[in-house]
Design a protein around this motif. Structure first.
Motif, PDB file in Angstrom:
ATOM      1  N   LEU A 144       0.870  -1.251  -0.115  1.00 58.28           N
ATOM      2  CA  LEU A 144       0.040   0.026   0.068  1.00 58.28           C
ATOM      3  C   LEU A 144       0.798   1.114   0.058  1.00 58.28           C
ATOM      4  O   LEU A 144       0.404   2.359  -0.573  1.00 58.28           O
ATOM      5  N   THR A 145       1.976   1.095   0.577  1.00 60.60           N
ATOM      6  CA  THR A 145       2.803   2.343   0.397  1.00 60.60           C
ATOM      7  C   THR A 145       3.524   2.692  -0.978  1.00 60.60           C
ATOM      8  O   THR A 145       3.460   3.819  -1.240  1.00 60.60           O
ATOM      9  N   VAL A 146       3.694   1.525  -1.597  1.00 60.26           N
ATOM     10  CA  VAL A 146       4.090   1.653  -3.183  1.00 60.26           C
ATOM     11  C   VAL A 146       3.054   1.981  -3.903  1.00 60.26           C
ATOM     12  O   VAL A 146       3.144   2.767  -4.978  1.00 60.26           O
ATOM     13  N   GLY A 147       1.889   1.409  -3.508  1.00 61.86           N
ATOM     14  CA  GLY A 147       0.616   1.771  -4.323  1.00 61.86           C
ATOM     15  C   GLY A 147       0.670   0.925  -5.687  1.00 61.86           C
ATOM     16  O   GLY A 147      -0.465   0.928  -6.470  1.00 61.86           O
ATOM     17  N   ARG A 148       1.517  -0.119  -5.349  1.00 62.70           N
ATOM     18  CA  ARG A 148       1.190  -1.093  -6.772  1.00 62.70           C
ATOM     19  C   ARG A 148       1.747  -2.775  -6.304  1.00 62.70           C
ATOM     20  O   ARG A 148       2.398  -2.636  -5.386  1.00 62.70           O
ATOM     21  N   GLY A 149       0.870  -3.568  -6.831  1.00 67.26           N
ATOM     22  CA  GLY A 149       1.142  -5.069  -6.430  1.00 67.26           C
ATOM     23  C   GLY A 149       0.094  -5.876  -6.828  1.00 67.26           C
ATOM     24  O   GLY A 149      -0.835  -5.437  -7.238  1.00 67.26           O
ATOM     25  N   PRO A 150       0.433  -7.113  -6.246  1.00 71.54           N
ATOM     26  CA  PRO A 150      -0.839  -8.142  -6.873  1.00 71.54           C
ATOM     27  C   PRO A 150      -2.101  -7.858  -6.267  1.00 71.54           C
ATOM     28  O   PRO A 150      -3.186  -7.745  -6.895  1.00 71.54           O
ATOM     29  N   GLY A 151      -2.081  -7.509  -5.077  1.00 72.01           N
ATOM     30  CA  GLY A 151      -3.424  -6.917  -4.277  1.00 72.01           C
ATOM     31  C   GLY A 151      -4.030  -5.978  -5.137  1.00 72.01           C
ATOM     32  O   GLY A 151      -5.185  -5.847  -5.098  1.00 72.01           O
ATOM     33  N   VAL A 152      -3.379  -4.782  -5.052  1.00 75.07           N
ATOM     34  CA  VAL A 152      -3.610  -3.752  -5.860  1.00 75.07           C
ATOM     35  C   VAL A 152      -4.266  -3.881  -7.287  1.00 75.07           C
ATOM     36  O   VAL A 152      -5.336  -3.457  -7.566  1.00 75.07           O
ATOM     37  N   GLN A 153      -3.460  -4.721  -8.032  1.00 71.56           N
ATOM     38  CA  GLN A 153      -3.947  -5.230  -9.217  1.00 71.56           C
ATOM     39  C   GLN A 153      -5.237  -5.913  -9.196  1.00 71.56           C
ATOM     40  O   GLN A 153      -6.115  -5.683  -9.931  1.00 71.56           O
ATOM     41  N   ALA A 154      -5.310  -6.923  -8.310  1.00 75.23           N
ATOM     42  CA  ALA A 154      -6.596  -7.398  -8.211  1.00 75.23           C
ATOM     43  C   ALA A 154      -7.861  -6.731  -7.749  1.00 75.23           C
ATOM     44  O   ALA A 154      -9.015  -7.177  -8.394  1.00 75.23           O
ATOM     45  N   LEU A 155      -7.539  -5.677  -7.101  1.00 75.93           N
ATOM     46  CA  LEU A 155      -8.963  -4.944  -6.616  1.00 75.93           C
ATOM     47  C   LEU A 155      -9.030  -3.918  -7.974  1.00 75.93           C
ATOM     48  O   LEU A 155     -10.288  -3.768  -8.149  1.00 75.93           O
ATOM     49  N   ARG A 190       2.890   8.695   1.917  1.00 77.60           N
ATOM     50  CA  ARG A 190       3.245   7.461   1.479  1.00 77.60           C
ATOM     51  C   ARG A 190       4.714   7.555   0.880  1.00 77.60           C
ATOM     52  O   ARG A 190       5.728   6.654   1.050  1.00 77.60           O
ATOM     53  N   ALA A 191       5.150   8.715   0.130  1.00 74.97           N
ATOM     54  CA  ALA A 191       6.455   9.051  -0.441  1.00 74.97           C
ATOM     55  C   ALA A 191       7.359   9.235   0.661  1.00 74.97           C
ATOM     56  O   ALA A 191       8.664   8.642   0.872  1.00 74.97           O
ATOM     57  N   HIS A 192       7.101   9.678   1.600  1.00 72.62           N
ATOM     58  CA  HIS A 192       8.030   9.996   2.883  1.00 72.62           C
ATOM     59  C   HIS A 192       8.255   8.639   3.786  1.00 72.62           C
ATOM     60  O   HIS A 192       9.391   8.414   3.840  1.00 72.62           O
ATOM     61  N   ALA A 193       7.170   7.951   3.713  1.00 73.62           N
ATOM     62  CA  ALA A 193       7.308   6.466   4.360  1.00 73.62           C
ATOM     63  C   ALA A 193       8.429   5.551   3.459  1.00 73.62           C
ATOM     64  O   ALA A 193       9.535   5.016   4.141  1.00 73.62           O
ATOM     65  N   PHE A 194       8.227   5.730   2.099  1.00 73.36           N
ATOM     66  CA  PHE A 194       9.103   5.102   1.028  1.00 73.36           C
ATOM     67  C   PHE A 194      10.471   5.597   1.343  1.00 73.36           C
ATOM     68  O   PHE A 194      11.336   4.718   1.347  1.00 73.36           O
ATOM     69  N   VAL A 195      10.737   6.994   1.081  1.00 69.81           N
ATOM     70  CA  VAL A 195      12.095   7.511   1.246  1.00 69.81           C
ATOM     71  C   VAL A 195      13.010   7.193   2.268  1.00 69.81           C
ATOM     72  O   VAL A 195      14.124   7.230   2.482  1.00 69.81           O
ATOM     73  N   THR A 196      12.177   7.228   3.575  1.00 64.45           N
ATOM     74  CA  THR A 196      13.004   7.145   4.967  1.00 64.45           C
ATOM     75  C   THR A 196      12.738   5.667   5.285  1.00 64.45           C
ATOM     76  O   THR A 196      13.310   5.434   6.492  1.00 64.45           O
ATOM     77  N   ASP A 197      12.253   4.854   4.400  1.00 67.51           N
ATOM     78  CA  ASP A 197      12.112   3.250   4.673  1.00 67.51           C
ATOM     79  C   ASP A 197      11.638   3.150   6.143  1.00 67.51           C
ATOM     80  O   ASP A 197      12.024   2.273   7.176  1.00 67.51           O
ATOM     81  N   ARG A 198      10.487   3.888   6.379  1.00 69.60           N
ATOM     82  CA  ARG A 198       9.676   3.627   7.731  1.00 69.60           C
ATOM     83  C   ARG A 198       8.423   3.071   7.724  1.00 69.60           C
ATOM     84  O   ARG A 198       7.833   3.119   6.378  1.00 69.60           O
ATOM     85  N   PRO A 199       7.763   2.118   8.222  1.00 70.44           N
ATOM     86  CA  PRO A 199       6.309   2.042   8.020  1.00 70.44           C
ATOM     87  C   PRO A 199       5.555   3.048   7.973  1.00 70.44           C
ATOM     88  O   PRO A 199       5.648   4.057   8.730  1.00 70.44           O
ATOM     89  N   LEU A 200       4.365   3.092   7.058  1.00 77.70           N
ATOM     90  CA  LEU A 200       3.532   4.198   6.982  1.00 77.70           C
ATOM     91  C   LEU A 200       2.898   4.448   8.205  1.00 77.70           C
ATOM     92  O   LEU A 200       2.667   5.624   8.542  1.00 77.70           O
ATOM     93  N   ARG A 201       2.452   3.467   9.058  1.00 74.48           N
ATOM     94  CA  ARG A 201       1.834   3.721  10.412  1.00 74.48           C
ATOM     95  C   ARG A 201       2.635   4.510  11.393  1.00 74.48           C
ATOM     96  O   ARG A 201       2.405   5.412  11.955  1.00 74.48           O
ATOM     97  N   GLU A 202       4.016   4.190  11.160  1.00 74.19           N
ATOM     98  CA  GLU A 202       4.804   4.901  12.024  1.00 74.19           C
ATOM     99  C   GLU A 202       5.305   6.501  11.596  1.00 74.19           C
ATOM    100  O   GLU A 202       5.225   7.355  12.333  1.00 74.19           O
ATOM    101  N   VAL A 203       5.193   6.684  10.491  1.00 70.23           N
ATOM    102  CA  VAL A 203       5.241   7.801   9.984  1.00 70.23           C
ATOM    103  C   VAL A 203       3.949   8.996  10.270  1.00 70.23           C
ATOM    104  O   VAL A 203       3.672  10.216  10.634  1.00 70.23           O
ATOM    105  N   ALA A 204       2.653   8.032  10.161  1.00 71.43           N
ATOM    106  CA  ALA A 204       1.551   8.818  10.476  1.00 71.43           C
ATOM    107  C   ALA A 204       1.638   9.074  11.960  1.00 71.43           C
ATOM    108  O   ALA A 204       1.275  10.184  12.511  1.00 71.43           O
ATOM    109  N   ASP A 205       2.096   8.120  12.927  1.00 68.55           N
ATOM    110  CA  ASP A 205       2.314   8.648  14.116  1.00 68.55           C
ATOM    111  C   ASP A 205       3.057   9.870  14.551  1.00 68.55           C
ATOM    112  O   ASP A 205       2.891  10.684  15.457  1.00 68.55           O
TER     113      ASP A 205
END
Length: 238
Positions: free
Chosen positions: A71-82, A212-227
């Protein structure tokens, strides 16, 4: 045979709930799926308001981290299936075509050891309203029987989403099954998106993309960035 398999899987789900002494919830469907199908993680997502998908529940570290990375990347098998409403069955993510299709996700999943992903959409009418995603450590396809069982679990997940009953004879009511730890944690992501939207003066979707972009470039879980946003440690500027 078909009805027998549904009954057996309903019983497996019921045992998960009975062990806790509670009514059946989506977590019991996911846990039973991981056990019966023989995979290392399972996640359940619904179509999201901000992005393509929103997580409701995932089993263990593998399931939680894998779905969050996708979900952070926004692409993958699950996203494609949806998006397509079609199953996406990948027994080996290291294949050249998979690395070309999802290069970032494949590289992020590699440290987890996840090399096989199977996304089963939940179809209502002609629309995918959710996806049950199964993960395996190492490359290994699902057998025909395992895939058939996975589809049964997807049917029960859809019944849960619609507020149905897994097994009428069991007395386990599925109303309110969407309460789960991951879903509760994701509320904070939504709250953080609102804060970022106010900071940037943008709509919610661009704010979610920045988060999401910040989570990706800092290699942090998205929920941690939200916190970090909600606690005032991180502020976004235009």
């Amino acid at each position: 045979m078909h009805r027998d398999r549904y009954a057996a899987i309903a019983a497996a789900i019921g045992r998960q709930a009975a062990a806790e002494g509670v009514s059946v919830g989506i977590r019991h469907i996911c846990r039973a799926c991981a056990h019966v199908v023989g995979v290392d993680g399972v996640s359940f997502c619904t179509a999201g308001d901000l992005g393509e998908a929103e997580p409701i529940y995932a089993t263990g570290v593998v399931g939680e981290r894998a779905v969050e990375l996708e979900l952070t990347v926004g692409r993958g098998p699950g996203v494609q299936a949806l998006l397509t409403g079609e199953e996406v069955l990948v027994g080996d993510l290291t294949r050249h075509d998979c690395r070309e299709r999802w290069p970032v996700l494949v590289s992020l999943l590699a440290p987890l050891g996840v090399q096989a992903v199977f996304a089963l959409p939940l179809i209502m009418g002609e629309v995918a309203v959710g996806v049950l995603e199964l993960y395996r450590i190492g490359p290994q396809p699902l057998s025909a029987d395992a895939l058939a069982d996975g589809r049964v679990f997807a049917d029960y997940a859809l019944a849960a989403l619609l507020g149905g009953v897994v097994d009428e004879s069991s007395g386990h009511d599925l109303d309110g099954v969407l309460a789960g730890s991951l879903a509760q944690q994701w509320v904070r992501v939504h709250q953080a998106v609102g804060v970022v939207s106010a900071q940037l003066g943008t709509g919610l979707t661009p704010a979610y993309q920045r988060l999401r972009a910040h989570a990706f470039v800092t290699d942090r879980p998205l929920r941690e960035v939200a916190d970090m946003v909600l606690e005032g440690w991180l502020r976004f500027t235009r």
